[in-house]
Design a protein around this motif. Sequence first.
Motif, PDB file in Angstrom:
ATOM      1  N   CYS A 239       0.821  -1.219   0.000  1.00 47.45           N
ATOM      2  CA  CYS A 239       0.000   0.000   0.000  1.00 47.45           C
ATOM      3  C   CYS A 239       0.850   1.262   0.000  1.00 47.45           C
ATOM      4  CB  CYS A 239      -0.954  -0.015   1.188  1.00 47.45           C
ATOM      5  SG  CYS A 239      -2.194  -1.329   1.084  1.00 47.45           S
ATOM      6  N   ASP A 240       1.984   1.250   0.700  1.00 45.18           N
ATOM      7  CA  ASP A 240       2.854   2.428   0.705  1.00 45.18           C
ATOM      8  C   ASP A 240       3.357   2.733  -0.700  1.00 45.18           C
ATOM      9  OD1 ASP A 240       2.521   2.725   3.390  1.00 45.18           O
ATOM     10  OD2 ASP A 240       4.442   1.817   3.955  1.00 45.18           O
ATOM     11  N   LEU A 241       3.757   1.699  -1.418  1.00 46.03           N
ATOM     12  CA  LEU A 241       4.229   1.891  -2.789  1.00 46.03           C
ATOM     13  C   LEU A 241       3.086   2.362  -3.687  1.00 46.03           C
ATOM     14  CD1 LEU A 241       6.745  -0.340  -4.640  1.00 46.03           C
ATOM     15  CD2 LEU A 241       4.730   0.484  -5.825  1.00 46.03           C
ATOM     16  N   ALA A 242       1.901   1.808  -3.483  1.00 51.72           N
ATOM     17  CA  ALA A 242       0.741   2.243  -4.266  1.00 51.72           C
ATOM     18  C   ALA A 242       0.464   3.719  -4.021  1.00 51.72           C
ATOM     19  CB  ALA A 242      -0.479   1.409  -3.904  1.00 51.72           C
ATOM     20  N   GLY A 243       0.670   4.158  -2.782  1.00 46.65           N
ATOM     21  CA  GLY A 243       0.486   5.570  -2.476  1.00 46.65           C
ATOM     22  C   GLY A 243       1.449   6.444  -3.258  1.00 46.65           C
ATOM     23  N   SER A 244       2.655   5.930  -3.537  1.00 42.22           N
ATOM     24  CA  SER A 244       3.630   6.674  -4.345  1.00 42.22           C
ATOM     25  C   SER A 244       3.233   6.716  -5.817  1.00 42.22           C
ATOM     26  CB  SER A 244       5.020   6.036  -4.210  1.00 42.22           C
ATOM     27  OG  SER A 244       5.472   6.075  -2.877  1.00 42.22           O
ATOM     28  N   LEU A 245       2.502   5.713  -6.264  1.00 44.36           N
ATOM     29  CA  LEU A 245       2.088   5.646  -7.664  1.00 44.36           C
ATOM     30  C   LEU A 245       0.838   6.482  -7.952  1.00 44.36           C
ATOM     31  CD1 LEU A 245       2.655   1.855  -8.426  1.00 44.36           C
ATOM     32  CD2 LEU A 245       3.888   3.773  -9.439  1.00 44.36           C
TER      33      LEU A 245
ATOM     34  N   LEU B 152      -4.964  13.538 -17.402  1.00 41.89           N
ATOM     35  CA  LEU B 152      -6.198  13.131 -16.732  1.00 41.89           C
ATOM     36  C   LEU B 152      -6.097  11.726 -16.163  1.00 41.89           C
ATOM     37  CD1 LEU B 152      -8.919  14.585 -19.135  1.00 41.89           C
ATOM     38  CD2 LEU B 152      -8.422  15.319 -16.807  1.00 41.89           C
ATOM     39  N   THR B 153      -5.235  10.897 -16.762  1.00 37.07           N
ATOM     40  CA  THR B 153      -4.976   9.557 -16.198  1.00 37.07           C
ATOM     41  C   THR B 153      -3.469   9.389 -16.056  1.00 37.07           C
ATOM     42  OG1 THR B 153      -4.973   8.506 -18.394  1.00 37.07           O
ATOM     43  CG2 THR B 153      -7.064   8.565 -17.198  1.00 37.07           C
ATOM     44  N   PRO B 154      -2.904   9.824 -14.925  1.00 42.39           N
ATOM     45  CA  PRO B 154      -1.459   9.707 -14.719  1.00 42.39           C
ATOM     46  C   PRO B 154      -0.966   8.270 -14.880  1.00 42.39           C
ATOM     47  CG  PRO B 154      -2.432  11.115 -13.052  1.00 42.39           C
ATOM     48  CD  PRO B 154      -3.568  10.498 -13.807  1.00 42.39           C
ATOM     49  N   ALA B 155       0.270   8.137 -15.356  1.00 38.12           N
ATOM     50  CA  ALA B 155       0.815   6.809 -15.662  1.00 38.12           C
ATOM     51  C   ALA B 155       0.862   5.912 -14.429  1.00 38.12           C
ATOM     52  CB  ALA B 155       2.211   6.950 -16.264  1.00 38.12           C
ATOM     53  N   GLY B 156       1.156   6.492 -13.276  1.00 40.24           N
ATOM     54  CA  GLY B 156       1.183   5.669 -12.059  1.00 40.24           C
ATOM     55  C   GLY B 156      -0.151   5.013 -11.782  1.00 40.24           C
TER      56      GLY B 156
END
Length: 263
Positions: free
Chosen positions: A139-145, A152-156
């Motif tokens: 989840c921490d890594l997902a928060g960085s993405l 409008l749709t960031p790559a992360g």
Amino acid sequence: MQIRAAASSALRDLLAGPPVPARLLGSGPYALYLGTDDAVVAVLARDAVRLPCSLTLSTSSAELPLTSLDVRDAVSVGEGAIRWTGRAGPGAVLVARHWAPARVRKGTSIPIDRWRSALSAFDCGVEARLIGGLTVGSCDLAGSLLGRGPGLTPAGDDVLAGFLLGTRALGVPAGPLGRFVAEQAPAATTALSAQLLRHAIRGECVPQVGAALASPGDTSALVALLAVGHTSGTALARGLLRAAEYAAGVGAATTTAATTTAA
């Protein structure tokens, strides 16, 4: 002006309900995006990538550029239509029928080496270390993405969407990650991207993702996915590939544990 459109069944309740106010989030020749308090609705030309939260017109972007619709502040969604008032008078997009958004199906497999080779020449703008660290509990890594990148749709977000769709198709529960993304995305990224992530958690996707997962060995289906948007298709494919790598690692770990226990 009144235009008829076919609407995603994912929007059925919103479009059939009482009118609610909406605001214009952005527009271009292919698409017009509207936001309500709870959802994002896209109005798309026939030749746009079909999003699971969209109404599609029978006209192409050349025949009717969506920038030509004089949509102003007074926009409402409901009672079977999107209605607005512009300088030239009232306008409406009327729902004529519904279509079912593409969905991923469980039971697929992704040829990891083949996809790695095909993706090696494509860069989605997200660091490999971030993609390679994705797991259903990261989840921490997902928060960085979340929200990482422009547009409008960031790559992360697209990487996360691909990973969530891939784990679902490969039969790997992604509960912790899915819950985290659903809770955090509204405040961490754009309204459209948060909407598409909610669809991904439910297994709903653009047709190109569905086709690539339905025929993972078909190079033409993967090429079609990579052609989506500027980086969206590549980022989605990167997320799908990471899901396959993670699923293979989970399977190997499970097999090793079972062998050790039996011994």
